[in-house]
Each structure stands twice: as structure tokens, then as C-alpha cells.
Design a protein around this motif. Sequence first.
Motif, mmCIF file in Angstrom:
data_model
loop_
_atom_site.group_PDB
_atom_site.id
_atom_site.type_symbol
_atom_site.label_atom_id
_atom_site.label_comp_id
_atom_site.label_asym_id
_atom_site.label_seq_id
_atom_site.Cartn_x
_atom_site.Cartn_y
_atom_site.Cartn_z
ATOM 1 N N GLY A 1 14.681 10.543 39.316
ATOM 2 C CA GLY A 1 15.600 9.409 39.470
ATOM 3 C C GLY A 1 14.915 8.071 39.654
ATOM 4 O O GLY A 1 15.496 7.164 40.254
ATOM 5 N N THR A 2 13.690 7.917 39.135
ATOM 6 C CA THR A 2 12.954 6.667 39.326
ATOM 7 C C THR A 2 12.671 5.935 38.010
ATOM 8 O O THR A 2 11.667 5.236 37.890
ATOM 9 N N VAL A 3 13.529 6.092 37.030
ATOM 10 C CA VAL A 3 13.347 5.402 35.746
ATOM 11 C C VAL A 3 13.635 3.915 35.953
ATOM 12 O O VAL A 3 14.615 3.539 36.572
ATOM 13 N N ASP A 4 12.754 3.075 35.398
ATOM 14 C CA ASP A 4 12.973 1.633 35.487
ATOM 15 C C ASP A 4 12.765 0.994 34.117
ATOM 16 O O ASP A 4 12.416 1.662 33.140
ATOM 17 N N GLY A 5 12.988 -0.292 34.052
ATOM 18 C CA GLY A 5 12.871 -1.024 32.796
ATOM 19 C C GLY A 5 11.475 -0.973 32.201
ATOM 20 O O GLY A 5 11.318 -0.910 30.979
ATOM 21 N N ALA A 6 10.465 -0.987 33.050
ATOM 22 C CA ALA A 6 9.075 -0.943 32.553
ATOM 23 C C ALA A 6 8.792 0.365 31.837
ATOM 24 O O ALA A 6 8.154 0.381 30.777
ATOM 25 N N LEU A 7 9.279 1.480 32.387
ATOM 26 C CA LEU A 7 9.081 2.774 31.741
ATOM 27 C C LEU A 7 9.820 2.827 30.407
ATOM 28 O O LEU A 7 9.289 3.319 29.413
ATOM 29 N N LEU A 8 11.032 2.315 30.380
ATOM 30 C CA LEU A 8 11.795 2.308 29.130
ATOM 31 C C LEU A 8 11.110 1.457 28.070
ATOM 32 O O LEU A 8 11.048 1.847 26.904
ATOM 33 N N GLU A 9 10.575 0.309 28.456
ATOM 34 C CA GLU A 9 9.871 -0.539 27.497
ATOM 35 C C GLU A 9 8.599 0.130 26.998
ATOM 36 O O GLU A 9 8.266 0.042 25.819
ATOM 37 N N CYS A 10 7.905 0.838 27.869
ATOM 38 C CA CYS A 10 6.711 1.585 27.460
ATOM 39 C C CYS A 10 7.092 2.658 26.451
ATOM 40 O O CYS A 10 6.413 2.822 25.432
ATOM 41 N N ALA A 11 8.167 3.367 26.705
ATOM 42 C CA ALA A 11 8.621 4.410 25.778
ATOM 43 C C ALA A 11 9.006 3.801 24.437
ATOM 44 O O ALA A 11 8.701 4.368 23.380
ATOM 45 N N ARG A 12 9.667 2.657 24.460
ATOM 46 C CA ARG A 12 10.031 1.974 23.208
ATOM 47 C C ARG A 12 8.782 1.590 22.421
ATOM 48 O O ARG A 12 8.728 1.753 21.203
ATOM 49 N N ALA A 13 7.779 1.055 23.114
ATOM 50 C CA ALA A 13 6.549 0.623 22.444
ATOM 51 C C ALA A 13 5.824 1.812 21.810
ATOM 52 O O ALA A 13 5.353 1.718 20.671
ATOM 53 N N VAL A 14 5.749 2.921 22.526
ATOM 54 C CA VAL A 14 5.102 4.114 21.977
ATOM 55 C C VAL A 14 5.873 4.617 20.765
ATOM 56 O O VAL A 14 5.285 4.973 19.740
ATOM 57 N N HIS A 15 7.190 4.620 20.863
ATOM 58 C CA HIS A 15 8.018 5.075 19.742
ATOM 59 C C HIS A 15 7.831 4.171 18.531
ATOM 60 O O HIS A 15 7.673 4.651 17.403
ATOM 61 N N ARG A 16 7.859 2.858 18.736
ATOM 62 C CA ARG A 16 7.684 1.920 17.613
ATOM 63 C C ARG A 16 6.325 2.104 16.946
ATOM 64 O O ARG A 16 6.222 2.097 15.719
ATOM 65 N N ALA A 17 5.276 2.250 17.738
ATOM 66 C CA ALA A 17 3.936 2.428 17.172
ATOM 67 C C ALA A 17 3.834 3.730 16.396
ATOM 68 O O ALA A 17 3.277 3.767 15.300
ATOM 69 N N SER A 18 4.407 4.786 16.955
ATOM 70 C CA SER A 18 4.378 6.079 16.285
ATOM 71 C C SER A 18 5.160 6.034 14.975
ATOM 72 O O SER A 18 4.716 6.551 13.953
ATOM 73 N N MET A 19 6.332 5.408 15.000
ATOM 74 C CA MET A 19 7.152 5.304 13.796
ATOM 75 C C MET A 19 6.466 4.440 12.740
ATOM 76 O O MET A 19 6.466 4.783 11.554
ATOM 77 N N ALA A 20 5.856 3.343 13.150
ATOM 78 C CA ALA A 20 5.148 2.480 12.201
ATOM 79 C C ALA A 20 3.989 3.224 11.549
ATOM 80 O O ALA A 20 3.767 3.119 10.341
ATOM 81 N N ASP A 21 3.260 4.008 12.339
ATOM 82 C CA ASP A 21 2.154 4.796 11.812
ATOM 83 C C ASP A 21 2.663 5.824 10.808
ATOM 84 O O ASP A 21 2.097 5.989 9.725
ATOM 85 N N TYR A 22 3.746 6.510 11.160
ATOM 86 C CA TYR A 22 4.317 7.507 10.257
ATOM 87 C C TYR A 22 4.772 6.851 8.952
ATOM 88 O O TYR A 22 4.483 7.354 7.868
ATOM 89 N N LEU A 23 5.511 5.733 9.057
ATOM 90 C CA LEU A 23 6.019 5.076 7.853
ATOM 91 C C LEU A 23 4.878 4.590 6.959
ATOM 92 O O LEU A 23 4.970 4.657 5.733
ATOM 93 N N ALA A 24 3.781 4.130 7.576
ATOM 94 C CA ALA A 24 2.633 3.669 6.793
ATOM 95 C C ALA A 24 1.957 4.826 6.063
ATOM 96 O O ALA A 24 1.425 4.651 4.974
ATOM 97 N N ARG A 25 1.997 6.020 6.651
ATOM 98 C CA ARG A 25 1.314 7.175 6.060
ATOM 99 C C ARG A 25 2.234 8.118 5.297
ATOM 100 O O ARG A 25 1.764 9.072 4.686
#
Length: 70
Positions: free
Chosen positions: A19-43
Motif C-alpha cells: 500500500g505504498t505506491v506513489d507518483g514517483a514509482l508510477l513515473e518510474c514504471a512509465r519510463a521503463v515501459h516507454r523505453a522498453s516499447m521504444a526498443d521493441y519498436l525499433a527492433r
Amino acid sequence: MTVEAVVSHVEALGRTLGGTVDGALLECARAVHRASMADYLARRGDLAAAGAGEPASLFHEAVTGGRRAG
């Protein structure tokens, strides 16, 4: 999936359960997802070209030793 993504998922799961999810964790998850998706789309094109038909032929060779049925 990168090690960073796995660590991020595990941390997010632990914090969600705790129960300790905060905005910083959500933004980190978004950044990891975006980077992973960009890498996949490029390859994606290279992955499709390199893997077209290959898994089936590798499996066939592993199971039959390269022999033809018949």
C-alpha cells in the motif's frame, strides 16, 4: 525484458501489496515501459526478419536430428 524492468516490476508489486505506491514509482514504471516499447519498436522489423520460420526448423532439427520423415 531487462534486469531493470524486472527489478521495477518486483518493487512495484511489493509496494502495491504494501500500500505504498506513489507518483514517483508510477513515473518510474512509465519510463521503463516507454523505453522498453521504444526498443521493441525499433527492433521489431529485424526480429521478424531474423525469426521468420526459424523456431520451427530449429525444433524439427532438435527432435529429428535433421532427418526427414518418411
